[in-house]
Design a protein around this motif. Structure first.
Motif, PDB file in Angstrom:
ATOM      1  N   THR A  26     -22.021  29.815 -14.196  1.00 42.26           N
ATOM      2  CA  THR A  26     -20.753  29.164 -14.486  1.00 42.26           C
ATOM      3  C   THR A  26     -19.653  30.210 -14.584  1.00 42.26           C
ATOM      4  OG1 THR A  26     -20.952  29.356 -16.877  1.00 42.26           O
ATOM      5  CG2 THR A  26     -21.953  27.425 -15.873  1.00 42.26           C
TER       6      THR A  26
ATOM      7  N   ASN B 184     -15.910  33.375 -27.415  1.00 44.10           N
ATOM      8  CA  ASN B 184     -16.762  32.958 -28.528  1.00 44.10           C
ATOM      9  C   ASN B 184     -18.150  33.572 -28.434  1.00 44.10           C
ATOM     10  OD1 ASN B 184     -15.650  30.912 -30.582  1.00 44.10           O
ATOM     11  ND2 ASN B 184     -14.738  30.271 -28.658  1.00 44.10           N
TER      12      ASN B 184
ATOM     13  N   ALA C 248     -19.956  36.377 -31.037  1.00 51.40           N
ATOM     14  CA  ALA C 248     -21.302  36.281 -31.598  1.00 51.40           C
ATOM     15  C   ALA C 248     -22.082  37.568 -31.347  1.00 51.40           C
ATOM     16  CB  ALA C 248     -22.039  35.094 -30.984  1.00 51.40           C
TER      17      ALA C 248
ATOM     18  N   ASP D 216      -9.704  32.926 -37.318  1.00 50.69           N
ATOM     19  CA  ASP D 216      -9.095  31.622 -37.087  1.00 50.69           C
ATOM     20  C   ASP D 216      -7.580  31.727 -37.113  1.00 50.69           C
ATOM     21  OD1 ASP D 216     -11.413  30.264 -36.685  1.00 50.69           O
ATOM     22  OD2 ASP D 216     -11.440  29.198 -38.579  1.00 50.69           O
ATOM     23  N   GLN D 217      -6.974  31.148 -36.174  1.00 52.27           N
ATOM     24  CA  GLN D 217      -5.512  31.101 -36.012  1.00 52.27           C
ATOM     25  C   GLN D 217      -4.915  32.448 -35.650  1.00 52.27           C
ATOM     26  OE1 GLN D 217      -4.614  28.213 -35.938  1.00 52.27           O
ATOM     27  NE2 GLN D 217      -5.432  26.953 -37.590  1.00 52.27           N
TER      28      GLN D 217
ATOM     29  N   THR E  88     -30.199  51.368 -39.585  1.00 51.27           N
ATOM     30  CA  THR E  88     -30.918  50.110 -39.406  1.00 51.27           C
ATOM     31  C   THR E  88     -31.787  50.155 -38.160  1.00 51.27           C
ATOM     32  OG1 THR E  88     -28.985  49.068 -40.387  1.00 51.27           O
ATOM     33  CG2 THR E  88     -30.640  47.625 -39.415  1.00 51.27           C
TER      34      THR E  88
ATOM     35  N   PHE F 134     -33.148  41.645 -32.007  1.00 48.08           N
ATOM     36  CA  PHE F 134     -32.364  42.455 -32.937  1.00 48.08           C
ATOM     37  C   PHE F 134     -32.196  43.877 -32.402  1.00 48.08           C
ATOM     38  CE2 PHE F 134     -34.215  39.652 -36.538  1.00 48.08           C
ATOM     39  CZ  PHE F 134     -33.240  38.691 -36.318  1.00 48.08           C
TER      40      PHE F 134
ATOM     41  N   PRO G 240     -11.341  23.719 -42.828  1.00 48.74           N
ATOM     42  CA  PRO G 240     -11.601  24.833 -41.914  1.00 48.74           C
ATOM     43  C   PRO G 240     -10.320  25.261 -41.226  1.00 48.74           C
ATOM     44  CG  PRO G 240     -12.354  22.769 -40.969  1.00 48.74           C
ATOM     45  CD  PRO G 240     -11.930  22.466 -42.358  1.00 48.74           C
ATOM     46  N   GLY G 241     -10.222  26.532 -40.899  1.00 45.39           N
ATOM     47  CA  GLY G 241      -9.028  27.075 -40.275  1.00 45.39           C
ATOM     48  C   GLY G 241      -8.677  26.397 -38.968  1.00 45.39           C
ATOM     49  N   THR G 242      -9.693  26.095 -38.186  1.00 44.91           N
ATOM     50  CA  THR G 242      -9.423  25.459 -36.902  1.00 44.91           C
ATOM     51  C   THR G 242     -10.370  24.290 -36.702  1.00 44.91           C
ATOM     52  OG1 THR G 242     -11.005  26.775 -35.663  1.00 44.91           O
ATOM     53  CG2 THR G 242      -8.805  27.683 -35.895  1.00 44.91           C
TER      54      THR G 242
ATOM     55  N   THR H 273     -13.836  25.463 -35.680  1.00 32.49           N
ATOM     56  CA  THR H 273     -14.656  25.871 -36.812  1.00 32.49           C
ATOM     57  C   THR H 273     -15.172  24.655 -37.569  1.00 32.49           C
ATOM     58  OG1 THR H 273     -13.382  27.906 -36.984  1.00 32.49           O
ATOM     59  CG2 THR H 273     -14.652  27.263 -38.918  1.00 32.49           C
TER      60      THR H 273
ATOM     61  N   ARG I  79     -16.613  22.668 -27.162  1.00 32.04           N
ATOM     62  CA  ARG I  79     -17.374  23.673 -26.410  1.00 32.04           C
ATOM     63  C   ARG I  79     -17.409  25.001 -27.167  1.00 32.04           C
ATOM     64  NH1 ARG I  79     -19.031  22.147 -21.423  1.00 32.04           N
ATOM     65  NH2 ARG I  79     -19.588  24.287 -20.955  1.00 32.04           N
ATOM     66  N   GLU I  80     -16.334  25.302 -27.860  1.00 34.68           N
ATOM     67  CA  GLU I  80     -16.348  26.516 -28.668  1.00 34.68           C
ATOM     68  C   GLU I  80     -17.447  26.444 -29.721  1.00 34.68           C
ATOM     69  OE1 GLU I  80     -12.755  28.633 -30.189  1.00 34.68           O
ATOM     70  OE2 GLU I  80     -11.736  27.294 -28.792  1.00 34.68           O
TER      71      GLU I  80
ATOM     72  N   ASN J  90     -20.898  26.819 -28.241  1.00 33.05           N
ATOM     73  CA  ASN J  90     -21.199  28.197 -27.868  1.00 33.05           C
ATOM     74  C   ASN J  90     -21.555  29.046 -29.084  1.00 33.05           C
ATOM     75  OD1 ASN J  90     -20.867  29.072 -24.907  1.00 33.05           O
ATOM     76  ND2 ASN J  90     -19.252  27.562 -25.191  1.00 33.05           N
ATOM     77  N   ARG J  91     -20.855  28.800 -30.186  1.00 32.12           N
ATOM     78  CA  ARG J  91     -21.190  29.562 -31.387  1.00 32.12           C
ATOM     79  C   ARG J  91     -22.584  29.186 -31.882  1.00 32.12           C
ATOM     80  NH1 ARG J  91     -15.582  28.800 -34.807  1.00 32.12           N
ATOM     81  NH2 ARG J  91     -14.217  29.208 -33.026  1.00 32.12           N
TER      82      ARG J  91
ATOM     83  N   ALA K 280     -25.251  30.865 -30.010  1.00 32.64           N
ATOM     84  CA  ALA K 280     -25.449  32.247 -30.432  1.00 32.64           C
ATOM     85  C   ALA K 280     -26.280  32.297 -31.707  1.00 32.64           C
ATOM     86  CB  ALA K 280     -24.100  32.917 -30.656  1.00 32.64           C
TER      87      ALA K 280
ATOM     88  N   ARG L 210     -28.527  26.644 -24.565  1.00 33.19           N
ATOM     89  CA  ARG L 210     -27.547  26.416 -23.519  1.00 33.19           C
ATOM     90  C   ARG L 210     -28.126  26.859 -22.184  1.00 33.19           C
ATOM     91  NH1 ARG L 210     -24.474  29.718 -21.001  1.00 33.19           N
ATOM     92  NH2 ARG L 210     -24.964  31.413 -22.438  1.00 33.19           N
TER      93      ARG L 210
ATOM     94  N   ASP M 207     -26.908  27.117 -18.201  1.00 30.94           N
ATOM     95  CA  ASP M 207     -25.772  26.943 -17.304  1.00 30.94           C
ATOM     96  C   ASP M 207     -25.959  25.719 -16.430  1.00 30.94           C
ATOM     97  OD1 ASP M 207     -24.308  29.012 -18.273  1.00 30.94           O
ATOM     98  OD2 ASP M 207     -24.603  30.355 -16.580  1.00 30.94           O
TER      99      ASP M 207
ATOM    100  N   TRP N 131     -26.118  45.120 -41.071  1.00 31.18           N
ATOM    101  CA  TRP N 131     -26.923  44.668 -39.926  1.00 31.18           C
ATOM    102  C   TRP N 131     -28.199  43.985 -40.397  1.00 31.18           C
ATOM    103  CZ3 TRP N 131     -25.947  44.676 -34.718  1.00 31.18           C
ATOM    104  CH2 TRP N 131     -24.813  45.352 -34.298  1.00 31.18           C
TER     105      TRP N 131
ATOM    106  N   PHE O  43     -29.385  40.033 -40.029  1.00 32.23           N
ATOM    107  CA  PHE O  43     -30.628  39.599 -39.388  1.00 32.23           C
ATOM    108  C   PHE O  43     -31.435  38.717 -40.339  1.00 32.23           C
ATOM    109  CE2 PHE O  43     -30.506  43.838 -36.878  1.00 32.23           C
ATOM    110  CZ  PHE O  43     -29.642  43.270 -35.950  1.00 32.23           C
TER     111      PHE O  43
ATOM    112  N   GLN P  43     -29.910  35.278 -40.636  1.00 29.66           N
ATOM    113  CA  GLN P  43     -30.243  34.443 -39.489  1.00 29.66           C
ATOM    114  C   GLN P  43     -31.636  33.837 -39.625  1.00 29.66           C
ATOM    115  OE1 GLN P  43     -28.752  37.486 -36.298  1.00 29.66           O
ATOM    116  NE2 GLN P  43     -29.579  35.700 -35.217  1.00 29.66           N
TER     117      GLN P  43
ATOM    118  N   HIS Q 196     -33.025  29.891 -40.107  1.00 31.29           N
ATOM    119  CA  HIS Q 196     -34.010  29.217 -39.265  1.00 31.29           C
ATOM    120  C   HIS Q 196     -35.213  28.748 -40.081  1.00 31.29           C
ATOM    121  CE1 HIS Q 196     -32.645  29.627 -35.019  1.00 31.29           C
ATOM    122  NE2 HIS Q 196     -31.769  30.407 -35.623  1.00 31.29           N
TER     123      HIS Q 196
END
Lengths: 231, 231
Positions: free
Chosen positions: A15, A60, A64, A72-73, A92, A161, B13-15, B18, B56-57, B60-61, B64, B70, B72, B157, B161, B164, B168
């Motif tokens: 894409t 975006n 990440a 934002d903004q 790390t 990582f 949220p700011g946007t 978000t 879409r933003e 995409n976040r 990540a 995702r 294509d 870092w 990790f 994240q 999950h």
DNA sequence: TATGGCCATATTATATAATATTTATACGCT
DNA sequence: AGCGTATAAATATTATATAATATGGCCATA
């Protein structure tokens, strides 16, 4: 058997968004978009000749990856480099790669070891610098060699990582690479890591790997990173 | 002194992007959008009443974050859960949190230890389950307690990790939480981790922490994860 | 004169809507 | 089963609207 070199066919991205993502990424790594640079969407739309949607998608994704900062903004900017950040990264990285390398060795297979030998061979066939410029081919093979060392660790998470951190380290290295590689026998350093690894000597392999990173780290830190971090 | 509870003001949220990101995230965690669910953009635009760009933003976040897959030209879908994936996650988490906890203890300060005590206290004031449903307040405090344990490790870092992976894991736990917590004294498990930690007994703290994770892991694995992974 | 706050304005980020284009998927056919 | 077409859906553009931020000048005060 899958031995032939991955053909460097730049293969059209699926894409536009993916395409811009890759181009932006390259430009950030190469310094075309220097650290700290404000990324105004209108400018980028012209620069890469794409519309709003794929551009914002790409930005975006990059944020990440940690290559782009998003507020934002207030839009996007290329993440800055800093001494402190690099020191944290290096520390790390040593922690995590030690685990990954030990696990890789623990699970070692003939196939993995042979891939390592190939990776080192390919690395040996390219020069780090050409005409005083960093050689992209060397960068690519170097990246692969280090990932190959860890690839057998049995954890996709850990591998991802390490890949992230490797990317960031490469970026620092590129920006600091005025500093001379000259008096280092890089190929020998890589070769001895490989030898300890295929010998199954995890302690020695880890020691060599970490030493290798710290040595590079010193060079990076001796360069004036903040000079690259244009306002 | 900053002791008062963080007010749960959901703070606009700011946007929009978000905002949708956060709502999507919640819906994925809660199961409103089950694992494997195809995420058609038109459907989501209606569901959250936003336009293409912010949606879409957000997607995409999320991709990540690893919560959304995702491909294509084939769009987005909620990432599936699988036994193998969870096993890899658990293993990697134990590796990394061991480092983080040992470093945290190595660097320990009075402030950090006091924050831990507070985190445990808050966790003790909420119930894991209410009316046979997972209690979001408990989830939040539990999440914070575990992060607080690692917060002093001195590596952004590593902390990111671990965060994240904690996210999950929480997701897996939520989907498997039919399985009974009943016969476990969770509060006591957390309390003893804390005690070993403030005692500076890193070996014991790590052992308890890892044991805690493995016990939870067993419960998660005993549940039929794939049942949640609707096609 | 210098300093600091304040408002109007310019700029930029964010978002929508309508629509075009391309690609994947489903369906019906042989 | 394999094939081609129809349909649906993802991706993308453009023009435009709205809202937040940044800028620069103005004035009051020290």
């Amino acid at each position: 058997m899958k031995l032939q070199a991955d053909k460097e066919v730049p293969e059209p991205p699926g894409t536009l968004a993916t395409g811009v993502y890759e181009r932006l990424r390259r430009d950030i790594f190469s310094g075309g978009l220097p650290p700290g640079e404000k990324l105004r969407t209108e400018y980028l739309r012209n620069r890469y000749d794409v519309g709003n949607t794929p551009l914002r998608e790409a930005l975006n994704r990059l944020s990440a990856d940690g290559l782009v900062a998003r507020i934002d903004q207030r839009g996007f900017s290329v993440t800055k480099l800093s001494r402190e950040e690099f020191e944290g990264l290096l520390k790390t990285r040593c922690w995590l790669e030690e685990i990954a390398l030990r696990e890789s060795i623990k699970n070692r297979t003939q196939e993995w070891e042979e891939n390592l030998v190939i990776a080192l061979h390919r690395l040996s066939r390219v020069l780090p610098m050409v005409d005083g410029e960093a050689n992209p081919d060397w960068e690519a093979q170097h990246h692969r060699f280090h990932l190959s060392l860890l690839a057998n660790c049995g954890s996709e998470w850990l591998l991802s990582f390490c890949t992230q951190m490797l990317d960031h380290t490469d970026r620092y290295r590129r920006f600091a690479s005025d500093a001379s590689y000259g008096d280092r026998d890089l190929l020998m350093e890589h070769r001895s890591i490989l030898e300890a690894t295929v010998d199954g000597d995890a302690d020695k392999a880890v020691e060599l790997l970490v030493g290798h990173y710290r040595r590079t780290g010193k060079i990076v830190l001796s360069a004036d990173i903040s000079a690259s971090s244009a306002k």
